[in-house]
Motif scaffolding. Structure first.
Motif: not given
Length: 394
Positions: A142-146, A167-170, A106-108, A98-102
């Motif tokens: 990592l599995g969930l993010l993939r 989804p992730t932004n990228d 710009r999130v690491i 969610q933070l990545d999309l918001q």
């Protein structure tokens, strides 16, 4: 081939704050700092997660980053770090996505096992289990993010048909980093999964000594698991505070540095006597180990340049230098410290003024020719307008 011009720069906040000020104001000031760093062109800012002992007052770095992102435009934000054993992996993955999309990417996602013993104690976590739990949580996240469907059972969490619905932004995903201090544990974990490496102890004597060794472990582990070890994804953290002179820097931090030094040394089991002069406390802070973060540069841009060059020489090159930020000066002096770093330290390594210097040098080398041409041009222009007699004075 690695070049200093590829270096990026940022700030790393635990955050450390004195215990005698309003925490609401301290949080607002940290957000103000994010805006200032963005204005100055810094590349990154990291915010930690802590739940006890008073000075480190952000328990939810994602909440902080969400607020700071609305006040900034280009700077990237890292969770520095999210303590994975404290959270269910599905919730962690959902919050960071969610933070990545918001933030529009710009999130690491910085990860670690958790640092403060009291945090783990209050949650009923045995400190000896934290690194194991970090590895288990990281595998699941990592599995969930993939986009995988994850089924996983451990002694502290269950995932059943778990998937991330956002989804992730990228489409390539979110950059994930793993913290490392002295031991090779962080390097092994990062290398196993092909993650970025965050070396928190670069400024301490033992951490500095381990930098190239831990990078070697990271390279070896990456190769064993089919990943590329890229120096651009290696971040080093070291404490710095700058002013026009060393005396100015020491004066700026003299009022608060004692409480900060006492706090950090208490966390490392040391209880020095701080009933000394401000100058003496500054020297203790500069010369002794600042917890896991190491020795501080309290001085001038030239001293900061020398410390960064020392890190380059030791490591053979890295991607990002993160200044450990400690709330030990007033707001104007704090801003000035980052102003000096941005205006004098960053250009030194990025070689941003090479063209200007070359232009000046060419002008100096060809002064007689260029001045002669200028005089000739002025003479011709005067003759064309007034006639030859105006030039000769006849």
């Amino acid at each position: 081939m690695w070049s200093p011009s590829s270096l990026r720069f940022g700030a790393f906040l635990a955050p450390y704050h004195p215990l005698d000020a309003d925490p609401a104001l301290q949080l607002r000031r940290d957000i103000d700092l994010m805006e200032h760093l963005d204005h100055l062109g810094f590349d990154e800012a990291w915010m930690g997660e802590h739940h006890s002992t008073g000075a480190e007052i952000v328990p939810a770095p994602d909440l902080f980053i969400a607020a700071a992102a609305e006040r900034t435009h280009r700077i990237r934000f890292g969770t520095g770090v999210t303590s994975l054993p404290y959270h269910h992996p599905l919730v962690t993955a959902d919050r960071i996505t969610q933070l990545d999309l918001q933030t529009r990417g710009r999130v690491i996602f910085g990860t670690g096992p958790g640092k403060i013993p009291l945090d783990a104690h209050m949650m009923g976590i045995n400190p000896s289990d934290q690194r194991r739990r970090q590895g288990e949580a990281l595998e699941a996240i990592l599995g969930l993010l993939r986009g995988d469907v994850v089924d996983m059972q451990t002694d502290w969490f269950t995932l059943r048909d778990a998937r991330a619905q956002l989804p992730t932004n990228d489409p390539a995903g979110i950059e994930v980093a793993t913290a490392s201090t002295i031991s090779p544990n962080g390097s092994v974990l990062a290398g196993t999964h092909g993650l970025s490496l965050l070396s928190l102890a670069a400024g301490s004597p033992t951490g500095f000594a381990a930098l190239d060794r831990n990078w070697g472990v990271y390279e070896k582990t990456c190769a064993e698991h089919g990943h590329l070890a890229d120096r651009a994804n290696w971040r080093l953290v070291t404490p710095m505070f700058l002013a026009e002179s060393r005396a100015d820097a020491e004066r700026a931090v003299s009022r608060r540095i004692g409480s900060m030094a006492a706090y950090v040394n208490r966390q490392t089991g040391q209880r020095p006597d701080w009933a000394r002069t401000s100058h003496g406390i500054v020297e203790q802070w500069r010369n002794d180990t600042l917890g896991e973060f190491g020795q501080a540069v309290i001085g001038t841009p030239d001293e900061a340049i020398a410390q960064i060059q020392r890190l380059i020489d030791k490591t053979g090159g890295f991607g990002t230098l993160l200044i450990l930020h400690v709330d030990m000066a007033n707001w104007e002096d704090t801003k000035r410290s980052y102003d000096l770093f941005a205006s004098e330290v960053v250009p030194h390594f990025k070689n941003r003024n090479a063209g200007r210097r070359a232009s000046l040098q060419f002008a100096e080398d060809h002064r007689e020719l260029l001045i002669g041409q200028l005089v000739t041009a002025i003479t011709e222009a005067t003759t064309d307008y007034y006639g030859a007699d105006a030039v000769t004075g006849a």
